[in-house]
Design a protein around this motif. Structure first.
Motif, PDB file in Angstrom:
ATOM      1  N   PRO A  45       0.842  -1.206   0.000  1.00  0.00           N
ATOM      2  CA  PRO A  45       0.000   0.000   0.000  1.00  0.00           C
ATOM      3  C   PRO A  45       0.874   1.252   0.000  1.00  0.00           C
ATOM      4  O   PRO A  45       2.020   1.231   0.462  1.00  0.00           O
ATOM      5  N   SER A  46       0.334   2.331  -0.528  1.00  0.00           N
ATOM      6  CA  SER A  46       1.096   3.585  -0.556  1.00  0.00           C
ATOM      7  C   SER A  46       1.045   4.249   0.812  1.00  0.00           C
ATOM      8  O   SER A  46       0.250   3.893   1.676  1.00  0.00           O
ATOM      9  N   GLY A  47       1.901   5.256   0.966  1.00  0.00           N
ATOM     10  CA  GLY A  47       1.940   6.009   2.218  1.00  0.00           C
ATOM     11  C   GLY A  47       0.829   7.033   2.334  1.00  0.00           C
ATOM     12  O   GLY A  47       0.695   7.698   3.353  1.00  0.00           O
ATOM     13  N   GLY A  48       0.010   7.194   1.297  1.00  0.00           N
ATOM     14  CA  GLY A  48      -1.128   8.105   1.369  1.00  0.00           C
ATOM     15  C   GLY A  48      -0.934   9.398   0.610  1.00  0.00           C
ATOM     16  O   GLY A  48       0.172   9.773   0.231  1.00  0.00           O
ATOM     17  N   GLY A  49      -2.055  10.070   0.375  1.00  0.00           N
ATOM     18  CA  GLY A  49      -2.049  11.317  -0.368  1.00  0.00           C
ATOM     19  C   GLY A  49      -1.878  11.057  -1.858  1.00  0.00           C
ATOM     20  O   GLY A  49      -1.851   9.916  -2.304  1.00  0.00           O
ATOM     21  N   GLY A  53       4.302  16.474  -3.257  1.00  0.00           N
ATOM     22  CA  GLY A  53       4.244  16.791  -1.839  1.00  0.00           C
ATOM     23  C   GLY A  53       3.642  15.698  -0.974  1.00  0.00           C
ATOM     24  O   GLY A  53       3.712  15.763   0.248  1.00  0.00           O
ATOM     25  N   SER A  54       3.059  14.674  -1.597  1.00  0.00           N
ATOM     26  CA  SER A  54       2.449  13.586  -0.828  1.00  0.00           C
ATOM     27  C   SER A  54       3.431  12.442  -0.630  1.00  0.00           C
ATOM     28  O   SER A  54       4.411  12.308  -1.359  1.00  0.00           O
ATOM     29  N   GLU A  55       3.154  11.602   0.351  1.00  0.00           N
ATOM     30  CA  GLU A  55       3.978  10.411   0.557  1.00  0.00           C
ATOM     31  C   GLU A  55       3.884   9.488  -0.654  1.00  0.00           C
ATOM     32  O   GLU A  55       4.877   8.928  -1.110  1.00  0.00           O
ATOM     33  N   ARG A  56       2.677   9.343  -1.179  1.00  0.00           N
ATOM     34  CA  ARG A  56       2.477   8.499  -2.363  1.00  0.00           C
ATOM     35  C   ARG A  56       3.268   9.052  -3.554  1.00  0.00           C
ATOM     36  O   ARG A  56       3.867   8.310  -4.322  1.00  0.00           O
ATOM     37  N   GLU A  59       6.897   8.133  -3.022  1.00  0.00           N
ATOM     38  CA  GLU A  59       7.177   6.709  -3.227  1.00  0.00           C
ATOM     39  C   GLU A  59       7.046   6.301  -4.691  1.00  0.00           C
ATOM     40  O   GLU A  59       7.927   5.644  -5.236  1.00  0.00           O
ATOM     41  N   TYR A  60       5.937   6.648  -5.314  1.00  0.00           N
ATOM     42  CA  TYR A  60       5.591   6.103  -6.623  1.00  0.00           C
ATOM     43  C   TYR A  60       5.980   6.975  -7.802  1.00  0.00           C
ATOM     44  O   TYR A  60       6.267   6.468  -8.874  1.00  0.00           O
ATOM     45  N   ASP A  61       5.935   8.276  -7.641  1.00  0.00           N
ATOM     46  CA  ASP A  61       6.154   9.164  -8.780  1.00  0.00           C
ATOM     47  C   ASP A  61       7.583   9.652  -8.902  1.00  0.00           C
ATOM     48  O   ASP A  61       7.913  10.373  -9.838  1.00  0.00           O
ATOM     49  N   THR A  62       8.441   9.293  -7.956  1.00  0.00           N
ATOM     50  CA  THR A  62       9.846   9.661  -8.047  1.00  0.00           C
ATOM     51  C   THR A  62      10.486   8.849  -9.169  1.00  0.00           C
ATOM     52  O   THR A  62      10.387   7.634  -9.192  1.00  0.00           O
ATOM     53  N   VAL A  63      11.075   9.531 -10.080  1.00  0.00           N
ATOM     54  CA  VAL A  63      11.674   8.878 -11.244  1.00  0.00           C
ATOM     55  C   VAL A  63      13.117   8.517 -10.900  1.00  0.00           C
ATOM     56  O   VAL A  63      14.033   9.312 -11.072  1.00  0.00           O
ATOM     57  N   SER A  64      13.277   7.304 -10.357  1.00  0.00           N
ATOM     58  CA  SER A  64      14.606   6.825  -9.972  1.00  0.00           C
ATOM     59  C   SER A  64      14.485   5.347  -9.617  1.00  0.00           C
ATOM     60  O   SER A  64      13.407   4.773  -9.660  1.00  0.00           O
ATOM     61  N   GLY A  65      15.571   4.772  -9.198  1.00  0.00           N
ATOM     62  CA  GLY A  65      15.568   3.386  -8.752  1.00  0.00           C
ATOM     63  C   GLY A  65      15.375   3.252  -7.253  1.00  0.00           C
ATOM     64  O   GLY A  65      15.460   2.151  -6.705  1.00  0.00           O
ATOM     65  N   LYS A  66      15.096   4.363  -6.561  1.00  0.00           N
ATOM     66  CA  LYS A  66      14.983   4.337  -5.096  1.00  0.00           C
ATOM     67  C   LYS A  66      13.872   3.418  -4.593  1.00  0.00           C
ATOM     68  O   LYS A  66      14.049   2.692  -3.627  1.00  0.00           O
ATOM     69  N   TYR A  67      12.710   3.469  -5.219  1.00  0.00           N
ATOM     70  CA  TYR A  67      11.597   2.630  -4.756  1.00  0.00           C
ATOM     71  C   TYR A  67      11.950   1.151  -4.958  1.00  0.00           C
ATOM     72  O   TYR A  67      11.707   0.323  -4.087  1.00  0.00           O
ATOM     73  N   SER A  68      12.568   0.827  -6.076  1.00  0.00           N
ATOM     74  CA  SER A  68      13.001  -0.542  -6.338  1.00  0.00           C
ATOM     75  C   SER A  68      14.006  -0.998  -5.279  1.00  0.00           C
ATOM     76  O   SER A  68      13.935  -2.132  -4.786  1.00  0.00           O
ATOM     77  N   VAL A  96       6.423  -6.652 -11.780  1.00  0.00           N
ATOM     78  CA  VAL A  96       5.929  -5.482 -11.066  1.00  0.00           C
ATOM     79  C   VAL A  96       4.695  -4.985 -11.797  1.00  0.00           C
ATOM     80  O   VAL A  96       4.606  -5.070 -13.020  1.00  0.00           O
ATOM     81  N   MET A  97       3.731  -4.522 -11.036  1.00  0.00           N
ATOM     82  CA  MET A  97       2.512  -4.015 -11.659  1.00  0.00           C
ATOM     83  C   MET A  97       1.911  -2.909 -10.812  1.00  0.00           C
ATOM     84  O   MET A  97       2.233  -2.764  -9.640  1.00  0.00           O
ATOM     85  N   GLY A  98       1.027  -2.143 -11.440  1.00  0.00           N
ATOM     86  CA  GLY A  98       0.324  -1.104 -10.713  1.00  0.00           C
ATOM     87  C   GLY A  98      -0.619  -0.330 -11.613  1.00  0.00           C
ATOM     88  O   GLY A  98      -0.556  -0.423 -12.835  1.00  0.00           O
ATOM     89  N   THR A  99      -1.483   0.404 -10.959  1.00  0.00           N
ATOM     90  CA  THR A  99      -2.404   1.316 -11.636  1.00  0.00           C
ATOM     91  C   THR A  99      -2.068   2.738 -11.217  1.00  0.00           C
ATOM     92  O   THR A  99      -1.500   2.947 -10.151  1.00  0.00           O
ATOM     93  N   SER A 100      -2.407   3.692 -12.045  1.00  0.00           N
ATOM     94  CA  SER A 100      -2.219   5.098 -11.740  1.00  0.00           C
ATOM     95  C   SER A 100      -0.752   5.369 -11.396  1.00  0.00           C
ATOM     96  O   SER A 100       0.138   4.997 -12.155  1.00  0.00           O
ATOM     97  N   SER A 101      -0.479   5.977 -10.254  1.00  0.00           N
ATOM     98  CA  SER A 101       0.911   6.227  -9.872  1.00  0.00           C
ATOM     99  C   SER A 101       1.645   4.926  -9.572  1.00  0.00           C
ATOM    100  O   SER A 101       2.867   4.853  -9.703  1.00  0.00           O
ATOM    101  N   GLY A 102       0.918   3.877  -9.185  1.00  0.00           N
ATOM    102  CA  GLY A 102       1.523   2.559  -9.001  1.00  0.00           C
ATOM    103  C   GLY A 102       2.091   2.028 -10.308  1.00  0.00           C
ATOM    104  O   GLY A 102       3.087   1.311 -10.323  1.00  0.00           O
ATOM    105  N   ALA A 103       1.458   2.378 -11.420  1.00  0.00           N
ATOM    106  CA  ALA A 103       1.975   1.990 -12.738  1.00  0.00           C
ATOM    107  C   ALA A 103       3.280   2.720 -13.024  1.00  0.00           C
ATOM    108  O   ALA A 103       4.225   2.136 -13.564  1.00  0.00           O
ATOM    109  N   SER A 104       3.338   3.981 -12.651  1.00  0.00           N
ATOM    110  CA  SER A 104       4.574   4.748 -12.807  1.00  0.00           C
ATOM    111  C   SER A 104       5.688   4.130 -11.976  1.00  0.00           C
ATOM    112  O   SER A 104       6.825   4.001 -12.433  1.00  0.00           O
TER     113      SER A 104
END
Length: 168
Positions: A45-49, A53-56, A59-68, A96-104
């Motif tokens: 699950p995402s951190g919310g928002g 500026g949101s935790e989500r 986590e999800y929209d940062t363009v890098s390998g950090k989340y991986s 890996v899979m996701g919808t919306s920002s999870g897809a990103s």
């Protein structure tokens, strides 16, 4: 945990961002039919928002390998310990899979770490600039996945390895 999983064996893994639970219903139907291999799903699950500026967004929209890296070093080891499973390290058995920002997030995980993931499934992806904080290396945010050169305007998506295929 699929009831077909044999304790102690190494299993393929599908990682979902936003903890999308629809995958469980699909796998509960396709695994017994042998349309897909027995696999473990790690739903995060995402951190919310949402958005910058949101935790989500972090986590999800940062363009890098950090989340991986976070998933690899913290989430998967914890999942193996808590669920008492062995997850494959073979990138052909990891998705890996996701919808919306999870897809990103899914796209960035595979984009920056193709040695970890060869299977990507995205739907209704938020492939726009929602990253937070902004990274000057990728000024177009998740839009980078549309072009091999993230500094240039998007043209066409580059080729990435395919999705899960039914066993023959």
């Amino acid at each position: 945990m699929p009831k077909q999983y044999v304790p102690g064996t190494t299993a393929p893994v599908m990682i979902t961002s936003d903890g999308d639970s629809r995958v469980f219903n699909v796998l509960d139907h396709l695994i017994p039919l042998k349309q897909l291999p027995v696999m473990i799903v790690v739903a995060i699950p995402s951190g919310g928002g949402d958005g910058p500026g949101s935790e989500r967004g972090l986590e999800y929209d940062t363009v890098s390998g950090k989340y991986s890296d976070f998933v690899e070093t913290e989430v998967l080891p914890m999942a193996e310990k808590v669920a008492q499973v062995k997850l494959t390290k073979d990138p052909d058995g990891r998705g890996v899979m996701g919808t919306s920002s999870g897809a990103s997030a899914a796209m960035s995980m595979a984009w920056f770490h193709p040695e970890r993931y060869h299977r990507v499934l995205t739907f209704s992806g938020t492939f726009v600039n929602q990253q937070w904080p902004t990274d000057p290396q990728y000024p177009h945010g998740a839009w980078h996945s549309r072009n091999a050169d993230p500094q240039q305007p998007a043209k066409t998506a580059p080729h990435l390895p395919g999705m899960w295929r039914p066993r023959q």
